[in-house]
Structures are given as structure tokens and as C-alpha cells.
Write a protein that holds these residues in place. Structure first.
Motif, PDB file in Angstrom:
ATOM      1  N   VAL A  51       9.743   1.702  12.275  1.00  9.33           N
ATOM      2  CA  VAL A  51       9.675   2.324  10.958  1.00  9.33           C
ATOM      3  C   VAL A  51      10.891   2.161  10.075  1.00  9.33           C
ATOM      4  CG1 VAL A  51       8.839   4.390   9.192  1.00  9.33           C
ATOM      5  CG2 VAL A  51       7.771   4.072  11.445  1.00  9.33           C
ATOM      6  N   TYR A  52      10.902   1.273   8.971  1.00  9.83           N
ATOM      7  CA  TYR A  52      12.141   1.188   8.412  1.00  9.83           C
ATOM      8  C   TYR A  52      12.200   2.412   7.358  1.00  9.83           C
ATOM      9  CZ  TYR A  52      12.018  -3.545  10.093  1.00  9.83           C
ATOM     10  OH  TYR A  52      12.370  -4.697  10.957  1.00  9.83           O
ATOM     11  N   CYS A  53      13.358   2.718   7.183  1.00 17.69           N
ATOM     12  CA  CYS A  53      13.748   3.962   6.154  1.00 17.69           C
ATOM     13  C   CYS A  53      14.771   3.537   5.016  1.00 17.69           C
ATOM     14  CB  CYS A  53      14.162   5.261   6.841  1.00 17.69           C
ATOM     15  SG  CYS A  53      13.370   5.797   8.090  1.00 17.69           S
ATOM     16  N   ILE A  54      14.415   3.901   3.717  1.00 16.94           N
ATOM     17  CA  ILE A  54      15.116   3.639   2.800  1.00 16.94           C
ATOM     18  C   ILE A  54      15.577   4.713   2.112  1.00 16.94           C
ATOM     19  CG2 ILE A  54      15.551   2.466   0.473  1.00 16.94           C
ATOM     20  CD1 ILE A  54      13.825   0.302   1.311  1.00 16.94           C
ATOM     21  N   ARG A  87      12.425   9.058  13.652  1.00 18.16           N
ATOM     22  CA  ARG A  87      12.746   8.417  14.748  1.00 18.16           C
ATOM     23  C   ARG A  87      12.436   9.017  16.132  1.00 18.16           C
ATOM     24  NH1 ARG A  87      12.803   4.571  12.272  1.00 18.16           N
ATOM     25  NH2 ARG A  87      14.512   3.967  10.910  1.00 18.16           N
ATOM     26  N   GLU A  88      12.332  10.280  16.247  1.00 15.54           N
ATOM     27  CA  GLU A  88      11.954  11.104  17.356  1.00 15.54           C
ATOM     28  C   GLU A  88      10.566  10.928  17.681  1.00 15.54           C
ATOM     29  OE1 GLU A  88      13.715  12.624  19.827  1.00 15.54           O
ATOM     30  OE2 GLU A  88      15.556  11.923  18.732  1.00 15.54           O
ATOM     31  N   ARG A  89       9.620  10.704  16.687  1.00 14.98           N
ATOM     32  CA  ARG A  89       8.282  10.934  16.669  1.00 14.98           C
ATOM     33  C   ARG A  89       7.853   9.493  16.920  1.00 14.98           C
ATOM     34  NH1 ARG A  89       5.175  14.862  12.833  1.00 14.98           N
ATOM     35  NH2 ARG A  89       6.385  16.810  13.432  1.00 14.98           N
ATOM     36  N   LEU A 114       5.846  14.161   7.133  1.00 15.98           N
ATOM     37  CA  LEU A 114       5.559  13.844   8.689  1.00 15.98           C
ATOM     38  C   LEU A 114       4.130  14.031   9.089  1.00 15.98           C
ATOM     39  CD1 LEU A 114       8.459  16.146  10.291  1.00 15.98           C
ATOM     40  CD2 LEU A 114       8.342  13.493  10.323  1.00 15.98           C
ATOM     41  N   ARG A 115       3.326  14.690   8.185  1.00 18.06           N
ATOM     42  CA  ARG A 115       1.744  15.037   8.398  1.00 18.06           C
ATOM     43  C   ARG A 115       1.251  13.713   8.181  1.00 18.06           C
ATOM     44  NH1 ARG A 115       2.864  20.013   6.397  1.00 18.06           N
ATOM     45  NH2 ARG A 115       2.248  19.516   4.391  1.00 18.06           N
ATOM     46  N   LEU A 116       1.485  12.958   7.013  1.00 21.33           N
ATOM     47  CA  LEU A 116       1.304  11.526   6.867  1.00 21.33           C
ATOM     48  C   LEU A 116       1.459  10.533   7.840  1.00 21.33           C
ATOM     49  CD1 LEU A 116       1.495  11.506   2.772  1.00 21.33           C
ATOM     50  CD2 LEU A 116      -0.517  11.690   3.959  1.00 21.33           C
ATOM     51  N   MET A 117       2.712  10.575   8.077  1.00 20.60           N
ATOM     52  CA  MET A 117       3.020   9.768   9.250  1.00 20.60           C
ATOM     53  C   MET A 117       2.291   9.859  10.573  1.00 20.60           C
ATOM     54  SD  MET A 117       5.377   7.464   8.200  1.00 20.60           S
ATOM     55  CE  MET A 117       6.007   6.967   9.824  1.00 20.60           C
ATOM     56  N   ALA A 118       1.862  10.925  10.950  1.00 22.41           N
ATOM     57  CA  ALA A 118       1.103  11.034  12.202  1.00 22.41           C
ATOM     58  C   ALA A 118      -0.146  10.638  11.928  1.00 22.41           C
ATOM     59  CB  ALA A 118       0.930  12.718  12.357  1.00 22.41           C
ATOM     60  N   ALA A 119      -0.874  10.709  10.771  1.00 19.37           N
ATOM     61  CA  ALA A 119      -2.095  10.202  10.313  1.00 19.37           C
ATOM     62  C   ALA A 119      -2.316   8.791   9.965  1.00 19.37           C
ATOM     63  CB  ALA A 119      -2.679  11.049   9.316  1.00 19.37           C
ATOM     64  N   ALA A 160       0.875  -1.043  -0.128  1.00 17.78           N
ATOM     65  CA  ALA A 160      -0.061   0.031   0.054  1.00 17.78           C
ATOM     66  C   ALA A 160       0.921   1.234   0.051  1.00 17.78           C
ATOM     67  CB  ALA A 160      -0.929   0.119   1.170  1.00 17.78           C
ATOM     68  N   VAL A 161       0.670   2.064  -0.878  1.00 21.55           N
ATOM     69  CA  VAL A 161       1.593   3.422  -0.977  1.00 21.55           C
ATOM     70  C   VAL A 161       0.839   4.512  -0.857  1.00 21.55           C
ATOM     71  CG1 VAL A 161       3.076   4.489  -2.745  1.00 21.55           C
ATOM     72  CG2 VAL A 161       2.933   1.769  -2.459  1.00 21.55           C
ATOM     73  N   ASP A 162       1.551   5.454  -0.034  1.00 22.26           N
ATOM     74  CA  ASP A 162       1.306   6.937   0.049  1.00 22.26           C
ATOM     75  C   ASP A 162       2.359   7.596  -0.546  1.00 22.26           C
ATOM     76  OD1 ASP A 162      -1.557   6.716   0.803  1.00 22.26           O
ATOM     77  OD2 ASP A 162      -0.742   6.291   2.875  1.00 22.26           O
ATOM     78  N   SER A 163       2.308   8.908  -0.734  1.00 21.52           N
ATOM     79  CA  SER A 163       3.404   9.694  -1.177  1.00 21.52           C
ATOM     80  C   SER A 163       3.281  11.145  -0.732  1.00 21.52           C
ATOM     81  CB  SER A 163       3.756   9.565  -2.845  1.00 21.52           C
ATOM     82  OG  SER A 163       2.601  10.398  -3.579  1.00 21.52           O
TER      83      SER A 163
END
Length: 98
Positions: free
Chosen positions: A81-84, A72-74, A42-47, A31-34
Motif C-alpha cells: 500500500v503506497y502512502c502519500i 504497515r503493521e496490518r 483503518l476500518r475502511l482498509m480492513a474492509a 476509485a476513491v473512498d475517504s
């Protein structure tokens, strides 16, 4: 319908790259958001409930490194959450930092 195991967030200021990466990940069942920048991400991650972030290194406003640090802080104490990070840089210091 089952929720995909991977909820990906693509972050790149280049709309062509976002479209290309989204097509590749969706083809594999993600599933993909962009988002076009780090602040929107950051707004999308919060939601949302994203567990993968694929980000460009160089973006206006908030670069990929700053985005990953903010994530990482949030997300401390929450599911990982994996980051590439994607970059066209070829100097060693930038690649190590990424």
C-alpha cells in the motif's frame, strides 16, 4: 465496467480537502473512498482493497504518521500500500518524519 487500477483512500479531518482531493483523483480514473480520521481509515482498509492512502499529517485522534505505521503493521505480507502524506509543516524534522 472495469475496476480502476488505483483504489485510493483519502484521510483528512478537513471535509473541503477530502472533496477537493477526491475530485482530482476521480478525474484521473481512481476509485476513491475517504475517512475523516485515522481510526475510520483503518476500518475502511480492513474492509477494502485500497492500494493508495493519501493522508494529512495532523489529525485529531490518530495522526498521519501513526496511521501509516499501523497500515504497515496490518498489511505486512499483503500487497503493498503506497502512502502519500500531506502537511503544511515547514520544519525539517516534521518533513523528514513524514
Amino acid at each position: 465496467m472495469e475496476t480502476p487500477a488505483i483504489q485510493a483512500l483519502l484521510v483528512d479531518d478537513d471535509p473541503t480537502m477530502r472533496t477537493l482531493l477526491a475530485a482530482i483523483l476521480e478525474e484521473r480514473g481512481y476509485a476513491v473512498d475517504s475517512a475523516a480520521d485515522g481510526h475510520a481509515a483503518l476500518r475502511l482498509m480492513a474492509a477494502g482493497a485500497h492500494n493508495l492512502v493519501v493522508t494529512d499529517h495532523y489529525m485529531p485522534g490518530m495522526d498521519g504518521l501513526s496511521l501509516c505505521r499501523a497500515l504497515r503493521e496490518r498489511t505486512r505480507g499483503r500487497p503493498y500500500v503506497y502512502c502519500i502524506m500531506l502537511t503544511a509543516a515547514d520544519d525539517e524534522a516534521t518533513l523528514v518524519a513524514a
